[in-house]
Design an enzyme around this catalytic site. Structure first.
Site, PDB file in Angstrom:
ATOM      1  N   CYS A 144     -54.529  54.768  24.032  1.00  0.00           N
ATOM      2  CA  CYS A 144     -55.508  54.022  24.801  1.00  0.00           C
ATOM      3  C   CYS A 144     -55.600  52.616  24.208  1.00  0.00           C
ATOM      4  CB  CYS A 144     -56.832  54.786  24.648  1.00  0.00           C
ATOM      5  SG  CYS A 144     -58.076  54.342  25.814  1.00  0.00           S
TER       6      CYS A 144
ATOM      7  N   CYS B 272     -55.236  48.928  35.703  1.00  0.00           N
ATOM      8  CA  CYS B 272     -56.096  48.684  34.541  1.00  0.00           C
ATOM      9  C   CYS B 272     -56.761  47.336  34.697  1.00  0.00           C
ATOM     10  CB  CYS B 272     -55.287  48.652  33.248  1.00  0.00           C
ATOM     11  SG  CYS B 272     -54.371  50.145  32.987  1.00  0.00           S
TER      12      CYS B 272
HETATM   13  C1  LIG Z   1     -63.370  52.982  25.609  1.00  0.00           C
HETATM   14  C2  LIG Z   1     -62.520  53.378  26.772  1.00  0.00           C
HETATM   15  C3  LIG Z   1     -62.425  52.548  27.861  1.00  0.00           C
HETATM   16  C4  LIG Z   1     -61.631  52.907  28.946  1.00  0.00           C
HETATM   17  N1  LIG Z   1     -61.554  52.048  29.996  1.00  0.00           N
HETATM   18  C5  LIG Z   1     -60.823  52.398  31.064  1.00  0.00           C
HETATM   19  C6  LIG Z   1     -60.758  51.522  32.189  1.00  0.00           C
HETATM   20  O1  LIG Z   1     -61.354  50.443  32.202  1.00  0.00           O
HETATM   21  N2  LIG Z   1     -60.029  51.906  33.253  1.00  0.00           N
HETATM   22  C7  LIG Z   1     -59.355  53.095  33.263  1.00  0.00           C
HETATM   23  O2  LIG Z   1     -58.715  53.402  34.254  1.00  0.00           O
HETATM   24  N3  LIG Z   1     -59.384  53.930  32.206  1.00  0.00           N
HETATM   25  C8  LIG Z   1     -60.101  53.621  31.110  1.00  0.00           C
HETATM   26  N4  LIG Z   1     -60.150  54.477  30.036  1.00  0.00           N
HETATM   27  C9  LIG Z   1     -59.319  55.707  30.061  1.00  0.00           C
HETATM   28  C10 LIG Z   1     -59.943  56.901  30.824  1.00  0.00           C
HETATM   29  O3  LIG Z   1     -60.262  56.520  32.144  1.00  0.00           O
HETATM   30  C11 LIG Z   1     -61.189  57.438  30.145  1.00  0.00           C
HETATM   31  O4  LIG Z   1     -60.874  57.861  28.847  1.00  0.00           O
HETATM   32  C12 LIG Z   1     -61.828  58.619  30.891  1.00  0.00           C
HETATM   33  O5  LIG Z   1     -63.130  58.814  30.375  1.00  0.00           O
HETATM   34  C13 LIG Z   1     -61.027  59.902  30.761  1.00  0.00           C
HETATM   35  O6  LIG Z   1     -61.611  60.885  31.571  1.00  0.00           O
HETATM   36  P1  LIG Z   1     -61.594  62.436  31.151  1.00  0.00           P
HETATM   37  O7  LIG Z   1     -62.357  63.145  32.195  1.00  0.00           O
HETATM   38  O8  LIG Z   1     -60.229  62.869  30.840  1.00  0.00           O
HETATM   39  O9  LIG Z   1     -62.402  62.482  29.767  1.00  0.00           O
HETATM   40  P2  LIG Z   1     -63.922  62.138  29.521  1.00  0.00           P
HETATM   41  O10 LIG Z   1     -64.443  61.170  30.521  1.00  0.00           O
HETATM   42  O11 LIG Z   1     -64.006  61.774  28.071  1.00  0.00           O
HETATM   43  O12 LIG Z   1     -64.682  63.502  29.767  1.00  0.00           O
HETATM   44  C14 LIG Z   1     -64.498  64.625  28.937  1.00  0.00           C
HETATM   45  C15 LIG Z   1     -65.645  65.580  29.176  1.00  0.00           C
HETATM   46  O13 LIG Z   1     -65.406  66.797  28.478  1.00  0.00           O
HETATM   47  C16 LIG Z   1     -66.574  67.184  27.795  1.00  0.00           C
HETATM   48  N5  LIG Z   1     -66.214  68.074  26.683  1.00  0.00           N
HETATM   49  C17 LIG Z   1     -65.624  67.768  25.509  1.00  0.00           C
HETATM   50  N6  LIG Z   1     -65.504  68.865  24.747  1.00  0.00           N
HETATM   51  C18 LIG Z   1     -66.000  69.904  25.464  1.00  0.00           C
HETATM   52  C19 LIG Z   1     -66.175  71.286  25.204  1.00  0.00           C
HETATM   53  N7  LIG Z   1     -65.805  71.860  24.059  1.00  0.00           N
HETATM   54  N8  LIG Z   1     -66.735  72.040  26.169  1.00  0.00           N
HETATM   55  C20 LIG Z   1     -67.136  71.506  27.354  1.00  0.00           C
HETATM   56  N9  LIG Z   1     -67.021  70.191  27.623  1.00  0.00           N
HETATM   57  C21 LIG Z   1     -66.460  69.406  26.704  1.00  0.00           C
HETATM   58  C22 LIG Z   1     -67.210  65.857  27.399  1.00  0.00           C
HETATM   59  O14 LIG Z   1     -68.572  65.968  27.079  1.00  0.00           O
HETATM   60  C23 LIG Z   1     -66.983  65.058  28.671  1.00  0.00           C
HETATM   61  O15 LIG Z   1     -67.952  65.387  29.629  1.00  0.00           O
HETATM   62  C24 LIG Z   1     -60.914  54.135  28.935  1.00  0.00           C
HETATM   63  C25 LIG Z   1     -61.009  54.964  27.822  1.00  0.00           C
HETATM   64  C26 LIG Z   1     -61.796  54.602  26.738  1.00  0.00           C
HETATM   65  C27 LIG Z   1     -61.873  55.511  25.542  1.00  0.00           C
END
Ligand SMILES: Cc1cc2nc3c(=O)[nH]c(=O)nc-3n(C[C@H](O)[C@H](O)[C@H](O)COP(=O)(O)OP(=O)(O)OC[C@H]3O[C@@H](n4cnc5c(N)ncnc54)[C@H](O)[C@@H]3O)c2cc1C
Length: 424
Positions: free
Chosen positions: A159, A353
């Site tokens: 990332c 992005c």
């Molecule tokens: C700082 C940052 C900025 C970013 N900016 C962008 C951007 O501008 N544009 C873009 O396209 N992408 C961006 N990204 C990349 C990506 O879009 C994000 O990381 C996004 O949040 C990923 O989605 P996800 O659902 O995979 O994970 P997350 O949104 O992190 O969701 C994970 C979920 O799982 C839950 N969870 C974790 N462990 C457990 C467990 N044991 N049991 C049950 N639930 C659990 C968490 O509480 C959370 O609800 C960014 C990433 C980061 C870190």
């Protein structure tokens, strides 16, 4: 009635629940399990970390939002998945049985792989809202007694966008406070060159980001492996293109934020047939695990190989557009399986992005994300900052109201297409 359980209520998990409800109608039972009662719009965390945004603006109570769509919510996290028994053990010992499971748990942050890295050590993080709030408190202390800043992404990170974003946002904030002249800044990254982004570059991202760093007087070290972080000091080995160490750096800092490598969460780590060695979920072209055929995965928890081998390890980013397309494909494929059909929908794995600089930014469009690409485009301007704000507002509304329409396909791609046409 089938029971579909979604693990995780983030950028992947919440839209997953809404798309499934919209596609399947009220007949099927859907439960979302998270380890936290609130949803957070992660892309806005860097703004929280410089106190431009309050936590409350990017946070929502999950249960009432899901309840409006007849979706159950359990805020006790998953402790261990037992896919051979179609069961998830929760953190309080209860066991949840499912017919279909969608894993959307995001990453576990691998701070422990580098001594002294992370909020429990000596560097800040913007990966989670709690971290961003802590980073914002540290930022308040920092601006009253400024000094050198080290910012970047560690070895194995995937990332990179938010690391650049945060460097530029800090620069903008410091200039507004008229203290930028007291803050030498260094960008440390495992990428082989500035603008690689874990994607072997997008368009002219190398030149664009190098020039943006140069304009803002931010030095950089590429092919960097962080050896250790101590109080006020980062030890970094800079490697050459063959992977050999070419220089050791001792970088002093008063404030530091580093994106760590990611791995899979403990609840799934090491499950034979389900995960790769880093704990990411192995999926086929339909987002389905090849061994446990009622288990799907979307988002950062999905195993995607690096785009190319780099001298210091880097991973491929998983961003919003790609995640949205994984969600849509998964919803269709579960609906197909429920009808006794084979899954046939595939995610597009495209990337858009928006890298915000605080007072402007760069938009990158990579269709598909993994090269060679059909579209490899970027543009910069003040509109990127505004677009990101609009996007945050719209996504929060979508989560609150339980809307199931895909944002990227419907709006973002079209808006950027119009901009491209205007450019021509
Ligand atoms: C700082 C940052 C900025 C970013 N900016 C962008 C951007 O501008 N544009 C873009 O396209 N992408 C961006 N990204 C990349 C990506 O879009 C994000 O990381 C996004 O949040 C990923 O989605 P996800 O659902 O995979 O994970 P997350 O949104 O992190 O969701 C994970 C979920 O799982 C839950 N969870 C974790 N462990 C457990 C467990 N044991 N049991 C049950 N639930 C659990 C968490 O509480 C959370 O609800 C960014 C990433 C980061 C870190």
């Amino acid at each position: 009635m089938a029971h579909i359980v979604i693990l995780g209520a983030g950028i992947g998990g919440m839209p997953m629940a809404y798309e499934l409800r919209s596609l399947l109608g009220p007949a099927e039972h859907i439960t979302v399990v998270s380890n936290c009662a609130t949803f957070h719009f992660v892309p806005s965390n860097p703004w929280v970390a410089v106190n431009w945004r309050k936590r409350a603006a990017i946070e929502l109570e999950i249960a009432p939002c899901l309840a409006r769509k007849g979706i159950a919510f359990d805020g006790v996290g998953a402790k261990r998945l037992r896919p051979e028994r179609n069961e998830v053990e929760l953190d309080d010992g209860r066991v949840l049985a499912y017919d279909f499971l969608v894993i959307a748990t995001g990453p576990k942050l691998a701070f422990d792989e580098i001594p002294g890295l992370g909020p429990k050590g000596h560097t800040q993080s913007v990966c989670q809202i709690d971290h961003a709030v802590m980073a914002g408190q540290a930022w308040d202390r920092f601006v009253s007694a400024p000094g050198p800043v080290v910012v970047g992404a560690a070895q194995g990170a995937s990332c990179f966008g938010p690391a650049y974003e945060f460097a530029f946002i800090m620069d903008t904030d410091l200039r507004r406070r008229k203290i930028r002249d007291r803050v030498p800044m260094t960008f440390v990254t495992s990428e082989p060159y500035v603008g690689h982004l874990g994607l072997a570059g997008v368009g002219d991202s190398k030149t664009m980001l190098e020039s943006a760093l140069r304009e803002r007087h931010i030095k950089w070290i590429c092919n960097a492996r962080i050896l250790a972080v101590e109080e006020g000091k980062m030890l970094v080995a800079e490697h050459d293109e063959n992977g050999a160490v070419k220089k050791q750096h001792e970088l002093p800092f008063v404030y530091s934020m580093v994106l760590p490598a990611f791995k899979g969460i403990d609840a799934v780590f090491g499950i034979d047939g389900l995960t790769n060695p880093r704990g990411f979920i192995v999926v086929d072209e339909h987002q389905r695990n090849p061994v446990f055929k009622n288990v799907y995965a979307v988002g950062v928890c999905v195993a995607i190989p690096p785009v190319e081998v780099t001298p210091v390890p880097t991973g491929a980013p998983k961003t919003g557009y790609m995640i949205e397309s994984m969600v849509t494909a998964t919803a269709h494929n579960i609906a197909a399986q429920l009808k006794g059909l084979q899954p046939d929908a595939r995610a597009t794995w495209n990337a858009i992005c928006l890298a915000d600089f605080g007072d402007g930014g760069i938009a990158f469009v990579a269709l598909p994300q993994i090269p060679p690409r059909n579209v490899n485009w970027y543009a910069q301007g003040k509109w990127v900052h505004v677009a990101k704000l609009v996007f945050e507002k719209y996504f929060m509304r979508k989560m609150k109201k339980g809307m199931s329409e895909p944002i990227y396909e419907k709006y973002a791609l079209k808006a950027l297409g119009i901009l491209r046409l205007k450019e021509k």
